[in-house]
Design an enzyme around this catalytic site. Structure first.
Site, PDB file in Angstrom:
ATOM      1  CG  HIS A   1      -8.521  14.267  -2.431  1.00 42.46           C
ATOM      2  ND1 HIS A   1      -7.528  14.174  -3.375  1.00 42.46           N
ATOM      3  CD2 HIS A   1      -9.109  13.049  -2.400  1.00 42.46           C
ATOM      4  CE1 HIS A   1      -7.529  12.950  -3.899  1.00 42.46           C
ATOM      5  NE2 HIS A   1      -8.477  12.250  -3.324  1.00 42.46           N
TER       6      HIS A   1
ATOM      7  CG  ASN B   1     -12.489  10.597  -4.918  1.00 39.20           C
ATOM      8  OD1 ASN B   1     -13.490  11.297  -4.940  1.00 39.20           O
ATOM      9  ND2 ASN B   1     -11.330  10.988  -5.440  1.00 39.20           N
TER      10      ASN B   1
ATOM     11  CG  HIS C   1      -4.057   4.083   3.348  1.00 44.38           C
ATOM     12  ND1 HIS C   1      -3.089   3.363   4.051  1.00 44.38           N
ATOM     13  CD2 HIS C   1      -4.398   5.111   4.143  1.00 44.38           C
ATOM     14  CE1 HIS C   1      -2.874   3.936   5.224  1.00 44.38           C
ATOM     15  NE2 HIS C   1      -3.651   5.007   5.307  1.00 44.38           N
TER      16      HIS C   1
ATOM     17  CB  CYS D   1      -0.910  -0.024   1.237  1.00 41.29           C
ATOM     18  SG  CYS D   1      -1.807   1.514   1.475  1.00 41.29           S
TER      19      CYS D   1
ATOM     20  CG  HIS E   1      -6.775   9.257   0.011  1.00 44.17           C
ATOM     21  ND1 HIS E   1      -6.910   7.932  -0.333  1.00 44.17           N
ATOM     22  CD2 HIS E   1      -7.102   9.965  -1.098  1.00 44.17           C
ATOM     23  CE1 HIS E   1      -7.303   7.845  -1.602  1.00 44.17           C
ATOM     24  NE2 HIS E   1      -7.434   9.076  -2.085  1.00 44.17           N
TER      25      HIS E   1
HETATM   26  P1  5GP Z   1      -7.969   9.030  -5.180  1.00 38.46           P
HETATM   27  O1  5GP Z   1      -8.142   9.048  -6.672  1.00 38.46           O
HETATM   28  O2  5GP Z   1      -7.694   7.629  -4.677  1.00 38.46           O
HETATM   29  O3  5GP Z   1      -9.046   9.718  -4.421  1.00 38.46           O
HETATM   30  O4  5GP Z   1      -6.690   9.920  -4.886  1.00 38.46           O
HETATM   31  C1  5GP Z   1      -5.403   9.426  -4.855  1.00 38.46           C
HETATM   32  C2  5GP Z   1      -4.501  10.626  -4.902  1.00 38.46           C
HETATM   33  O5  5GP Z   1      -3.220  10.211  -4.499  1.00 38.46           O
HETATM   34  C3  5GP Z   1      -4.351  11.236  -6.289  1.00 38.46           C
HETATM   35  O6  5GP Z   1      -4.733  12.603  -6.243  1.00 38.46           O
HETATM   36  C4  5GP Z   1      -2.875  11.043  -6.626  1.00 38.46           C
HETATM   37  O7  5GP Z   1      -2.324  12.127  -7.331  1.00 38.46           O
HETATM   38  C5  5GP Z   1      -2.248  10.890  -5.253  1.00 38.46           C
HETATM   39  N1  5GP Z   1      -1.062  10.051  -5.217  1.00 38.46           N
HETATM   40  C6  5GP Z   1      -0.927   8.800  -5.752  1.00 38.46           C
HETATM   41  N2  5GP Z   1       0.298   8.311  -5.487  1.00 38.46           N
HETATM   42  C7  5GP Z   1       0.943   9.269  -4.766  1.00 38.46           C
HETATM   43  C8  5GP Z   1       2.253   9.344  -4.197  1.00 38.46           C
HETATM   44  O8  5GP Z   1       3.086   8.425  -4.294  1.00 38.46           O
HETATM   45  N3  5GP Z   1       2.573  10.487  -3.524  1.00 38.46           N
HETATM   46  C9  5GP Z   1       1.689  11.514  -3.384  1.00 38.46           C
HETATM   47  N4  5GP Z   1       2.112  12.578  -2.693  1.00 38.46           N
HETATM   48  N5  5GP Z   1       0.445  11.477  -3.900  1.00 38.46           N
HETATM   49  C10 5GP Z   1       0.080  10.372  -4.581  1.00 38.46           C
HETATM   50 ZN    ZN Z   2      -2.412   1.430   3.656  1.00 36.74          ZN
END
Ligand code: 5GP
Ligand code: ZN
Length: 112
Positions: A100, A85, A96, A3, A98
């Site tokens: 935003h 999301n 995992h 992860c 998160h």
């Molecule tokens: P999701 O689409 O799952 O809501 O958002 C995942 C977010 O994680 C995306 O905005 C993407 O740019 C960010 N992200 C993915 N991998 C990494 C990483 O290795 N480092 C950082 N800082 N952000 C990441």
């Molecule tokens: Zn995790």
């Protein structure tokens, strides 16, 4: 477990960190969608908002207590948006939990 965000929380993958406490970590998104785009994650692996339970919800409490401090540190004086999301229809790409934190400009009214 493979992860990315657990690895960021452990420090094995680097991130541009701006806040940390016992329960959570905040860092800049690698691919910002807005002038300020921060991610806040629990240090415990929780797959998504759909996996929140009475046992792990303290992490949510701690994250939401930290958000005003994180926003202040990031200079988001005009307001901001907090989004998570969840699952396939929610277009969650990292499994995992998160949040935003988006800001640094007037955001569009439409959310989907
Ligand atoms: P999701 O689409 O799952 O809501 O958002 C995942 C977010 O994680 C995306 O905005 C993407 O740019 C960010 N992200 C993915 N991998 C990494 C990483 O290795 N480092 C950082 N800082 N952000 C990441
Ligand atoms: Zn995790």
């Amino acid at each position: 477990m493979d992860c990315i965000f657990c690895k960021i929380a452990e420090g094995t993958i680097p991130s541009k960190q701006l806040y940390e406490n016992e329960y959570c970590l905040a860092f800049h998104d690698i691919n910002p969608q807005t002038p300020v785009h921060i991610l806040v994650i629990p240090k415990l692996h929780i797959g998504s908002a759909d996996e929140v339970t009475e046992k792990n919800s303290v992490y949510l409490q701690k994250i939401f207590e930290a958000i005003p401090q994180i926003a202040k540190q990031a200079g988001l004086t005009g307001g901001y948006r907090v989004i998570t999301n969840c699952g396939e229809d929610g277009c969650q790409s990292v499994k995992h939990l998160h949040f935003h934190i988006l800001g640094g400009k007037k955001l569009p009214e439409n959310m989907g």
